[in-house]
Design an enzyme around this catalytic site. Structure first.
Site, PDB file in Angstrom:
ATOM      1  N   GLY A  11      21.410  32.617  49.208  1.00 40.04           N
ATOM      2  CA  GLY A  11      21.520  32.179  50.616  1.00 40.04           C
ATOM      3  C   GLY A  11      20.570  32.943  51.517  1.00 40.04           C
ATOM      4  O   GLY A  11      20.955  33.392  52.604  1.00 40.04           O
ATOM      5  N   ALA A  12      19.298  33.076  51.075  1.00 37.99           N
ATOM      6  CA  ALA A  12      18.370  33.993  51.758  1.00 37.99           C
ATOM      7  C   ALA A  12      17.509  33.327  52.831  1.00 37.99           C
ATOM      8  O   ALA A  12      16.634  33.971  53.389  1.00 37.99           O
ATOM      9  CB  ALA A  12      17.470  34.665  50.717  1.00 37.99           C
ATOM     10  N   SER A  13      17.766  32.055  53.131  1.00 40.05           N
ATOM     11  CA  SER A  13      16.839  31.368  54.048  1.00 40.05           C
ATOM     12  C   SER A  13      17.282  31.411  55.505  1.00 40.05           C
ATOM     13  O   SER A  13      16.576  30.945  56.386  1.00 40.05           O
ATOM     14  CB  SER A  13      16.683  29.900  53.622  1.00 40.05           C
ATOM     15  OG  SER A  13      17.859  29.184  53.929  1.00 40.05           O
ATOM     16  N   ASN A  91      25.134  36.975  48.731  1.00 38.64           N
ATOM     17  CA  ASN A  91      25.276  36.849  50.183  1.00 38.64           C
ATOM     18  C   ASN A  91      25.824  35.486  50.608  1.00 38.64           C
ATOM     19  O   ASN A  91      26.605  35.400  51.550  1.00 38.64           O
ATOM     20  CB  ASN A  91      23.907  37.075  50.843  1.00 38.64           C
ATOM     21  CG  ASN A  91      23.873  36.562  52.271  1.00 38.64           C
ATOM     22  OD1 ASN A  91      24.451  37.162  53.173  1.00 38.64           O
ATOM     23  ND2 ASN A  91      23.224  35.418  52.496  1.00 38.64           N
ATOM     24  N   SER A 143      33.613  40.865  54.066  1.00 40.52           N
ATOM     25  CA  SER A 143      33.828  40.654  55.495  1.00 40.52           C
ATOM     26  C   SER A 143      35.059  41.438  55.927  1.00 40.52           C
ATOM     27  O   SER A 143      35.885  41.817  55.084  1.00 40.52           O
ATOM     28  CB  SER A 143      34.072  39.160  55.721  1.00 40.52           C
ATOM     29  OG  SER A 143      34.569  38.912  57.007  1.00 40.52           O
ATOM     30  N   TYR A 156      39.304  31.286  54.512  1.00 38.89           N
ATOM     31  CA  TYR A 156      38.165  32.210  54.453  1.00 38.89           C
ATOM     32  C   TYR A 156      38.655  33.581  53.990  1.00 38.89           C
ATOM     33  O   TYR A 156      38.083  34.192  53.079  1.00 38.89           O
ATOM     34  CB  TYR A 156      37.504  32.314  55.830  1.00 38.89           C
ATOM     35  CG  TYR A 156      36.366  33.313  55.897  1.00 38.89           C
ATOM     36  CD1 TYR A 156      35.174  33.076  55.220  1.00 38.89           C
ATOM     37  CD2 TYR A 156      36.472  34.485  56.643  1.00 38.89           C
ATOM     38  CE1 TYR A 156      34.123  33.982  55.281  1.00 38.89           C
ATOM     39  CE2 TYR A 156      35.426  35.396  56.708  1.00 38.89           C
ATOM     40  CZ  TYR A 156      34.251  35.139  56.034  1.00 38.89           C
ATOM     41  OH  TYR A 156      33.210  36.047  56.089  1.00 38.89           O
ATOM     42  N   LYS A 160      37.703  35.816  50.624  1.00 35.33           N
ATOM     43  CA  LYS A 160      37.123  37.165  50.678  1.00 35.33           C
ATOM     44  C   LYS A 160      38.093  38.200  50.077  1.00 35.33           C
ATOM     45  O   LYS A 160      37.646  39.170  49.471  1.00 35.33           O
ATOM     46  CB  LYS A 160      36.742  37.538  52.121  1.00 35.33           C
ATOM     47  CG  LYS A 160      35.580  36.724  52.682  1.00 35.33           C
ATOM     48  CD  LYS A 160      34.244  36.992  51.982  1.00 35.33           C
ATOM     49  CE  LYS A 160      33.074  36.316  52.678  1.00 35.33           C
ATOM     50  NZ  LYS A 160      31.787  36.475  51.980  1.00 35.33           N
TER      51      LYS A 160
HETATM   52  N1  NAP Z   1      28.343  35.846  60.579  1.00 35.90           N
HETATM   53  C1  NAP Z   1      29.253  36.812  60.570  1.00 35.90           C
HETATM   54  O1  NAP Z   1      29.687  37.300  61.641  1.00 35.90           O
HETATM   55  C2  NAP Z   1      29.773  37.354  59.242  1.00 35.90           C
HETATM   56  C3  NAP Z   1      30.731  38.362  59.306  1.00 35.90           C
HETATM   57  C4  NAP Z   1      31.206  38.892  58.118  1.00 35.90           C
HETATM   58  C5  NAP Z   1      30.726  38.442  56.908  1.00 35.90           C
HETATM   59  N2  NAP Z   1      29.793  37.470  56.860  1.00 35.90           N
HETATM   60  C6  NAP Z   1      29.311  37.030  55.534  1.00 35.90           C
HETATM   61  O2  NAP Z   1      27.895  37.146  55.479  1.00 35.90           O
HETATM   62  C7  NAP Z   1      27.373  36.186  54.565  1.00 35.90           C
HETATM   63  C8  NAP Z   1      26.255  35.415  55.248  1.00 35.90           C
HETATM   64  O3  NAP Z   1      26.785  34.769  56.376  1.00 35.90           O
HETATM   65  P1  NAP Z   1      25.884  34.350  57.655  1.00 35.90           P
HETATM   66  O4  NAP Z   1      26.575  34.807  58.864  1.00 35.90           O
HETATM   67  O5  NAP Z   1      24.475  34.727  57.439  1.00 35.90           O
HETATM   68  O6  NAP Z   1      26.102  32.768  57.582  1.00 35.90           O
HETATM   69  P2  NAP Z   1      25.066  31.565  57.657  1.00 35.90           P
HETATM   70  O7  NAP Z   1      24.001  31.856  58.637  1.00 35.90           O
HETATM   71  O8  NAP Z   1      25.924  30.367  57.835  1.00 35.90           O
HETATM   72  O9  NAP Z   1      24.426  31.552  56.184  1.00 35.90           O
HETATM   73  C9  NAP Z   1      25.182  31.201  55.055  1.00 35.90           C
HETATM   74  C10 NAP Z   1      24.252  31.107  53.875  1.00 35.90           C
HETATM   75  O10 NAP Z   1      25.002  30.714  52.720  1.00 35.90           O
HETATM   76  C11 NAP Z   1      24.304  29.666  52.099  1.00 35.90           C
HETATM   77  N3  NAP Z   1      25.141  28.785  51.284  1.00 35.90           N
HETATM   78  C12 NAP Z   1      26.250  28.093  51.625  1.00 35.90           C
HETATM   79  N4  NAP Z   1      26.708  27.373  50.576  1.00 35.90           N
HETATM   80  C13 NAP Z   1      25.864  27.637  49.547  1.00 35.90           C
HETATM   81  C14 NAP Z   1      25.775  27.210  48.197  1.00 35.90           C
HETATM   82  N5  NAP Z   1      26.671  26.360  47.673  1.00 35.90           N
HETATM   83  N6  NAP Z   1      24.789  27.688  47.418  1.00 35.90           N
HETATM   84  C15 NAP Z   1      23.876  28.546  47.913  1.00 35.90           C
HETATM   85  N7  NAP Z   1      23.881  28.982  49.196  1.00 35.90           N
HETATM   86  C16 NAP Z   1      24.864  28.528  49.987  1.00 35.90           C
HETATM   87  C17 NAP Z   1      23.682  28.900  53.243  1.00 35.90           C
HETATM   88  O11 NAP Z   1      22.669  28.074  52.740  1.00 35.90           O
HETATM   89  P3  NAP Z   1      22.264  26.727  53.509  1.00 35.90           P
HETATM   90  O12 NAP Z   1      21.430  27.188  54.633  1.00 35.90           O
HETATM   91  O13 NAP Z   1      21.555  25.933  52.458  1.00 35.90           O
HETATM   92  O14 NAP Z   1      23.516  26.049  53.966  1.00 35.90           O
HETATM   93  C18 NAP Z   1      23.172  30.052  54.086  1.00 35.90           C
HETATM   94  O15 NAP Z   1      21.965  30.535  53.563  1.00 35.90           O
HETATM   95  C19 NAP Z   1      28.546  35.312  54.132  1.00 35.90           C
HETATM   96  O16 NAP Z   1      29.019  35.732  52.871  1.00 35.90           O
HETATM   97  C20 NAP Z   1      29.594  35.578  55.206  1.00 35.90           C
HETATM   98  O17 NAP Z   1      30.910  35.391  54.744  1.00 35.90           O
HETATM   99  C21 NAP Z   1      29.302  36.907  58.010  1.00 35.90           C
END
Ligand code: NAP
Length: 294
Positions: A11-13, A91, A143, A156, A160
């Protein structure tokens, strides 16, 4: 043994994954790293848009973590060409917003599949190589939702908590081979990720319908989370730096707080007596007195 480390990121994009990718690209100046940056096929174009292009020591590959064939394919390609994965950064993740009553079985399985089952399956693919080399690092992005549950975030948190449990067991299991397992636990990150949070079919209806018994739950939690994310001190980049620091450590710990609020939430949970903790949290939910009035 080569000192080059092969790092695989899911999920690095976008979001935190992209911040980790950027930090890793910067880190390549100091460390001998080969990066394998992955995203779902439909999201690969974002790398180019961000100026991240493929080169000898940076591979860009499609990986839907829920697809068993793609998981095996990428790990095999890395094993045969680069000698295996040294650091796996799980990630990729999604956040469904829904109360327990509003998650159907397929939706629950979908959330569990992305946040728990698939990262563990990918981990299973890389472990034999790491055990053979007697070195490796698994970094799982967890998280605050993996240490405490909040209303409307039930499934969610379930995913986690499951990731936390499996990672904790794995930490002991693979330590004899010098393979470390670390859970990075971010709290709120300043980003617009909350705008992408999907609702389940039933929670979307409840959130829109003012007459729904759970409407106030969604309405106030959504506002609360949006505010918390806008005001958060932590950014995807500051959390990415924590991930890089885990990578640099010879013997990283099982859990690393991703942000200051994660330290605070963890302290509350550990220090407050259980009953008081639940009461305290309930009393401080946004406009909780209005909940359940319909
Ligand atoms: N945002 C926060 O405040 C927060 C807080 C605590 C923990 N986290 C954790 O941090 C991590 C990243 O979250 P983020 O905030 O960066 O969210 P985000 O911007 O929504 O990014 C999520 C990533 O996961 C990818 N993904 C989803 N389904 C997938 C699949 N089936 N196969 C491969 N990739 C997939 C998405 O790819 P696509 O772009 O192709 O959909 C995207 O790259 C997650 O594990 C999340 O639970 C986030």
């Amino acid at each position: 043994m080569s000192d080059r480390q092969v790092v695989l990121v899911t999920g690095a994009s976008v979001g935190l994954g992209l911040a980790i990718a950027r930090r890793l690209l910067h880190e390549q100046r100091k460390q001998n790293l080969h990066l394998v940056l992955t995203a779902r096929a439909g999201s690969l174009h974002r790398f180019g848009e961000q100026g991240i292009v493929e080169r000898d020591d940076v591979w860009i590959r499609p990986l839907d973590i829920t697809d068993a064939e793609q998981r095996v394919c990428i790990v095999n390609e890395i094993a045969s060409t680069l000698g295996g994965v040294d650091v796996l950064i799980n990630n990729a993740g999604v956040v469904y917003r829904s109360c327990v009553e509003h998650v159907t079985e397929p939706e629950r399985l979908h959330q569990m599949n992305i946040n728990f089952r698939s990262p563990i399956e990918l981990t299973r693919c890389v472990l034999p190589g790491m055990r053979q080399k007697r070195r490796g690092k698994i970094i799982n992005i967890s998280s605050v939702g993996g240490m405490m549950a909040m209303p409307t975030m039930s499934v969610y948190s379930a995913s986690k908590f499951a990731l936390e449990g499996a990672s904790e067991a794995l930490y002991y299991e693979v330590k004899p081979w010098n393979v470390s397992v670390t859970l990075v636990q971010p709290g709120f990150m300043r980003s617009d990720a909350f705008e992408k949070v999907p609702y389940t079919t039933l929670s979307a209806d409840a959130s829109d319908d003012h007459q729904n018994p759970y409407h106030e739950h969604y309405h106030h939690m959504e506002q609360f989370i949006a505010k918390a994310m806008h005001r958060a001190l932590a950014t995807p980049d500051s959390v990415a730096l924590k991930v890089i620091r885990v990578m640099r450590r010879r013997s990283p710990p099982l859990r690393v707080y991703g942000s200051l609020d994660a330290v605070l939430f963890s302290a509350l949970r550990r220090v407050l007596p259980r009953r008081f903790y639940n009461w305290f949290l309930y009393r401080n939910l946004p406009h909780v007195r209005r909940w359940g009035k319909r």
